[in-house]
Design a protein around this motif. Structure first.
Motif, PDB file in Angstrom:
ATOM      1  N   ASP A  54     -15.538  -0.755  -2.705  1.00  0.00           N
ATOM      2  CA  ASP A  54     -16.006  -1.475  -3.880  1.00  0.00           C
ATOM      3  C   ASP A  54     -16.867  -0.605  -4.809  1.00  0.00           C
ATOM      4  O   ASP A  54     -17.342   0.254  -4.432  1.00  0.00           O
ATOM      5  CB  ASP A  54     -16.841  -2.854  -3.493  1.00  0.00           C
ATOM      6  N   THR A  55     -16.749  -0.951  -6.104  1.00  0.00           N
ATOM      7  CA  THR A  55     -17.571  -0.125  -6.979  1.00  0.00           C
ATOM      8  C   THR A  55     -18.354  -1.064  -7.868  1.00  0.00           C
ATOM      9  O   THR A  55     -18.090  -2.435  -7.835  1.00  0.00           O
ATOM     10  CB  THR A  55     -16.732   0.657  -8.108  1.00  0.00           C
ATOM     11  N   PRO A  56     -19.257  -0.706  -8.619  1.00  0.00           N
ATOM     12  CA  PRO A  56     -19.843  -1.743  -9.488  1.00  0.00           C
ATOM     13  C   PRO A  56     -19.144  -2.463 -10.363  1.00  0.00           C
ATOM     14  O   PRO A  56     -19.463  -3.863 -10.616  1.00  0.00           O
ATOM     15  CB  PRO A  56     -21.075  -0.910 -10.223  1.00  0.00           C
ATOM     16  N   ASP A  57     -17.940  -2.307 -10.736  1.00  0.00           N
ATOM     17  CA  ASP A  57     -17.103  -3.142 -11.533  1.00  0.00           C
ATOM     18  C   ASP A  57     -15.736  -3.531 -10.892  1.00  0.00           C
ATOM     19  O   ASP A  57     -14.949  -4.207 -11.467  1.00  0.00           O
ATOM     20  CB  ASP A  57     -16.765  -2.456 -13.009  1.00  0.00           C
ATOM     21  N   THR A  58     -15.618  -3.281  -9.627  1.00  0.00           N
ATOM     22  CA  THR A  58     -14.345  -3.723  -8.923  1.00  0.00           C
ATOM     23  C   THR A  58     -14.735  -4.093  -7.502  1.00  0.00           C
ATOM     24  O   THR A  58     -15.487  -3.354  -6.613  1.00  0.00           O
ATOM     25  CB  THR A  58     -13.386  -2.509  -8.773  1.00  0.00           C
ATOM     26  N   LEU A  59     -14.240  -5.292  -7.025  1.00  0.00           N
ATOM     27  CA  LEU A  59     -14.458  -5.940  -5.756  1.00  0.00           C
ATOM     28  C   LEU A  59     -13.101  -6.271  -5.269  1.00  0.00           C
ATOM     29  O   LEU A  59     -12.303  -6.740  -5.960  1.00  0.00           O
ATOM     30  CB  LEU A  59     -15.089  -7.268  -5.959  1.00  0.00           C
ATOM     31  N   TYR A  60     -12.811  -5.620  -4.061  1.00  0.00           N
ATOM     32  CA  TYR A  60     -11.710  -5.641  -3.226  1.00  0.00           C
ATOM     33  C   TYR A  60     -11.988  -6.652  -2.247  1.00  0.00           C
ATOM     34  O   TYR A  60     -12.881  -7.113  -1.614  1.00  0.00           O
ATOM     35  CB  TYR A  60     -11.306  -4.551  -2.475  1.00  0.00           C
ATOM     36  N   LEU A  61     -10.866  -7.838  -2.422  1.00  0.00           N
ATOM     37  CA  LEU A  61     -10.866  -8.760  -1.277  1.00  0.00           C
ATOM     38  C   LEU A  61      -9.747  -8.963  -0.323  1.00  0.00           C
ATOM     39  O   LEU A  61      -8.598  -8.582  -0.736  1.00  0.00           O
ATOM     40  CB  LEU A  61     -10.884 -10.329  -2.301  1.00  0.00           C
ATOM     41  N   HIS A  62     -10.049  -8.542   0.784  1.00  0.00           N
ATOM     42  CA  HIS A  62      -9.298  -8.276   1.820  1.00  0.00           C
ATOM     43  C   HIS A  62      -8.542  -9.599   2.475  1.00  0.00           C
ATOM     44  O   HIS A  62      -9.446 -10.717   2.680  1.00  0.00           O
ATOM     45  CB  HIS A  62      -9.857  -7.669   2.944  1.00  0.00           C
ATOM     46  N   LEU A  63      -7.399  -9.941   2.231  1.00  0.00           N
ATOM     47  CA  LEU A  63      -6.538 -11.022   3.128  1.00  0.00           C
ATOM     48  C   LEU A  63      -5.904 -10.417   4.197  1.00  0.00           C
ATOM     49  O   LEU A  63      -5.117  -9.761   4.204  1.00  0.00           O
ATOM     50  CB  LEU A  63      -5.934 -11.571   1.933  1.00  0.00           C
ATOM     51  N   PRO A  64      -6.170 -11.299   5.508  1.00  0.00           N
ATOM     52  CA  PRO A  64      -5.465 -10.708   6.427  1.00  0.00           C
ATOM     53  C   PRO A  64      -3.793 -11.448   6.470  1.00  0.00           C
ATOM     54  O   PRO A  64      -3.610 -12.318   5.486  1.00  0.00           O
ATOM     55  CB  PRO A  64      -6.035 -11.750   7.645  1.00  0.00           C
ATOM     56  N   SER A  65      -2.873 -10.468   7.115  1.00  0.00           N
ATOM     57  CA  SER A  65      -1.521 -11.073   7.017  1.00  0.00           C
ATOM     58  C   SER A  65      -1.372 -12.205   7.642  1.00  0.00           C
ATOM     59  O   SER A  65      -2.256 -12.497   8.580  1.00  0.00           O
ATOM     60  CB  SER A  65      -0.808  -9.803   7.448  1.00  0.00           C
ATOM     61  N   ILE A  72       1.056 -19.299  16.245  1.00  0.00           N
ATOM     62  CA  ILE A  72       0.116 -20.424  15.193  1.00  0.00           C
ATOM     63  C   ILE A  72      -1.282 -19.555  15.036  1.00  0.00           C
ATOM     64  O   ILE A  72      -1.637 -18.553  15.783  1.00  0.00           O
ATOM     65  CB  ILE A  72      -0.307 -21.415  16.194  1.00  0.00           C
ATOM     66  N   THR A  73      -2.017 -19.841  14.345  1.00  0.00           N
ATOM     67  CA  THR A  73      -3.353 -19.136  13.859  1.00  0.00           C
ATOM     68  C   THR A  73      -4.284 -19.549  14.861  1.00  0.00           C
ATOM     69  O   THR A  73      -4.256 -20.789  15.428  1.00  0.00           O
ATOM     70  CB  THR A  73      -3.664 -19.720  12.481  1.00  0.00           C
ATOM     71  N   ASP A  74      -5.477 -18.868  14.799  1.00  0.00           N
ATOM     72  CA  ASP A  74      -6.393 -19.271  15.675  1.00  0.00           C
ATOM     73  C   ASP A  74      -6.945 -20.736  15.452  1.00  0.00           C
ATOM     74  O   ASP A  74      -7.670 -21.462  16.107  1.00  0.00           O
ATOM     75  CB  ASP A  74      -7.749 -18.062  15.684  1.00  0.00           C
ATOM     76  N   GLN A  75      -7.163 -20.809  14.002  1.00  0.00           N
ATOM     77  CA  GLN A  75      -7.523 -22.080  13.496  1.00  0.00           C
ATOM     78  C   GLN A  75      -6.801 -23.364  13.897  1.00  0.00           C
ATOM     79  O   GLN A  75      -7.258 -24.279  14.388  1.00  0.00           O
ATOM     80  CB  GLN A  75      -7.711 -22.297  12.102  1.00  0.00           C
ATOM     81  N   ASP A  76      -5.355 -23.210  13.841  1.00  0.00           N
ATOM     82  CA  ASP A  76      -4.655 -24.122  14.344  1.00  0.00           C
ATOM     83  C   ASP A  76      -4.893 -24.321  15.973  1.00  0.00           C
ATOM     84  O   ASP A  76      -4.697 -25.429  16.411  1.00  0.00           O
ATOM     85  CB  ASP A  76      -3.097 -23.770  14.150  1.00  0.00           C
ATOM     86  N   LEU A  77      -5.126 -23.258  16.748  1.00  0.00           N
ATOM     87  CA  LEU A  77      -5.119 -23.373  18.034  1.00  0.00           C
ATOM     88  C   LEU A  77      -6.518 -24.421  18.441  1.00  0.00           C
ATOM     89  O   LEU A  77      -6.480 -25.097  19.312  1.00  0.00           O
ATOM     90  CB  LEU A  77      -5.247 -22.010  18.622  1.00  0.00           C
TER      91      LEU A  77
END
Length: 109
Positions: A54-65, A72-77
């Motif tokens: 990240d920089t002061p003017d850029t934020l990277y948002l990580h989304l898992p695959s 099934i996802t952990d949440q579904d489990l």
């Protein structure tokens, strides 16, 4: 056993070192597979690893695959094992409150 050993998070350690050690950060950017392998064991050389900061003017948002097809996802489990959602918890509290109020009203003289 100390708490650090019990809760060792290699990625958190990599992030911390990259923030505080410029040489480590340069190595992470130039050869991420080697750094990840050092901390987590063998890595899949076919998987692309991108290191971004990240920089002061850029934020990277990580989304898992998304999970592979058929998994099934952990949440579904969690839900399948009897876990609840926030909405479900709110509904349960509302129903219990309504029952309590109703029971209290029917027992008054």
């Amino acid at each position: 056993m100390n708490s650090r050993a019990k809760h060792h998070d290699p990625l958190a350690e990599i992030r911390q070192r990259a923030r505080t050690e410029p040489e480590f950060s340069r190595r992470l950017h130039s050869d991420p597979h080697a750094v990840i392998e050092q901390y987590m064991g063998q890595t899949d050389s076919e998987v692309e690893i991108r290191v971004v900061q990240d920089t002061p003017d850029t934020l990277y948002l990580h989304l898992p695959s998304p999970p592979p097809e058929g998994e099934i996802t952990d949440q579904d489990l969690t839900y399948a094992q009897g876990g609840t959602t926030t909405l479900c918890s709110a509904l349960i509290v509302t129903v219990i409150s309504a029952i309590s109020v109703s029971a209290h009203q029917t027992t008054e003289p």
